[in-house]
Write a protein that holds these residues in place. Structure first.
Motif, PDB file in Angstrom:
ATOM      1  N   ALA A  82       0.837  -1.208   0.000  1.00 24.44           N
ATOM      2  CA  ALA A  82       0.000   0.000   0.000  1.00 24.44           C
ATOM      3  C   ALA A  82       0.869   1.253   0.000  1.00 24.44           C
ATOM      4  N   ASP A  83       1.929   1.248   0.811  1.00 20.38           N
ATOM      5  CA  ASP A  83       2.833   2.405   0.858  1.00 20.38           C
ATOM      6  C   ASP A  83       3.522   2.615  -0.489  1.00 20.38           C
ATOM      7  N   GLN A  84       3.916   1.510  -1.130  1.00 19.07           N
ATOM      8  CA  GLN A  84       4.589   1.628  -2.432  1.00 19.07           C
ATOM      9  C   GLN A  84       3.631   2.215  -3.468  1.00 19.07           C
ATOM     10  N   THR A  85       2.366   1.804  -3.414  1.00 21.95           N
ATOM     11  CA  THR A  85       1.360   2.361  -4.322  1.00 21.95           C
ATOM     12  C   THR A  85       1.217   3.864  -4.081  1.00 21.95           C
TER      13      THR A  85
ATOM     14  N   ASP B  48       4.209   5.647  -5.483  1.00 22.27           N
ATOM     15  CA  ASP B  48       4.119   5.755  -6.942  1.00 22.27           C
ATOM     16  C   ASP B  48       3.170   6.878  -7.345  1.00 22.27           C
ATOM     17  N   ILE B  49       2.035   6.975  -6.658  1.00 24.84           N
ATOM     18  CA  ILE B  49       1.063   8.041  -6.949  1.00 24.84           C
ATOM     19  C   ILE B  49       1.694   9.408  -6.685  1.00 24.84           C
ATOM     20  N   LEU B  50       2.411   9.514  -5.557  1.00 25.38           N
ATOM     21  CA  LEU B  50       3.051  10.792  -5.222  1.00 25.38           C
ATOM     22  C   LEU B  50       4.146  11.150  -6.222  1.00 25.38           C
ATOM     23  N   LYS B  51       4.869  10.153  -6.725  1.00 22.87           N
ATOM     24  CA  LYS B  51       5.893  10.428  -7.745  1.00 22.87           C
ATOM     25  C   LYS B  51       5.259  11.016  -8.993  1.00 22.87           C
ATOM     26  N   VAL B  52       4.103  10.467  -9.385  1.00 23.50           N
ATOM     27  CA  VAL B  52       3.394  10.993 -10.564  1.00 23.50           C
ATOM     28  C   VAL B  52       2.954  12.430 -10.296  1.00 23.50           C
TER      29      VAL B  52
END
Length: 90
Positions: free
Chosen positions: A47-50, A53-57
């Motif tokens: 969940a944290d990795q997801t 990834d969203i924050l990187k976008v």
């Protein structure tokens, strides 16, 4: 006398065996708890990795927007300088 010694040793072995069985049960419960905790942590990591990834976008989108605004600001600054120069000539 020998029979009594053998009976004592057998009793001691039975007691030791029960202690070891109890210890094994405790260790099995510990292993199950650790495995359960591990599954929970793996789900949290996923969940944290997801979220990462969203924050990187989002960061990439914000950087693009900042670059566009910087370009707009440069254009506006040039236009202002042109207007000020034209105004100074009048």
């Amino acid at each position: 006398m020998k029979v009594k010694d053998v009976e004592k040793k057998a009793d001691a072995l039975l007691i030791e065996n029960k202690r070891l069985v109890d210890r094994e049960k405790i260790l099995e419960m510990c292993v199950k708890k650790v495995e359960s905790d591990n599954k929970s942590l793996l789900k949290k990591i996923e969940a944290d990795q997801t979220e990462i990834d969203i924050l990187k976008v989002k960061v990439a989108e914000l950087e693009e927007e900042k670059a566009r605004k910087d370009e707009q600001n440069k254009y506006i600054e040039m236009k202002n300088k042109e207007l000020e120069a034209a105004k100074a000539l009048k």
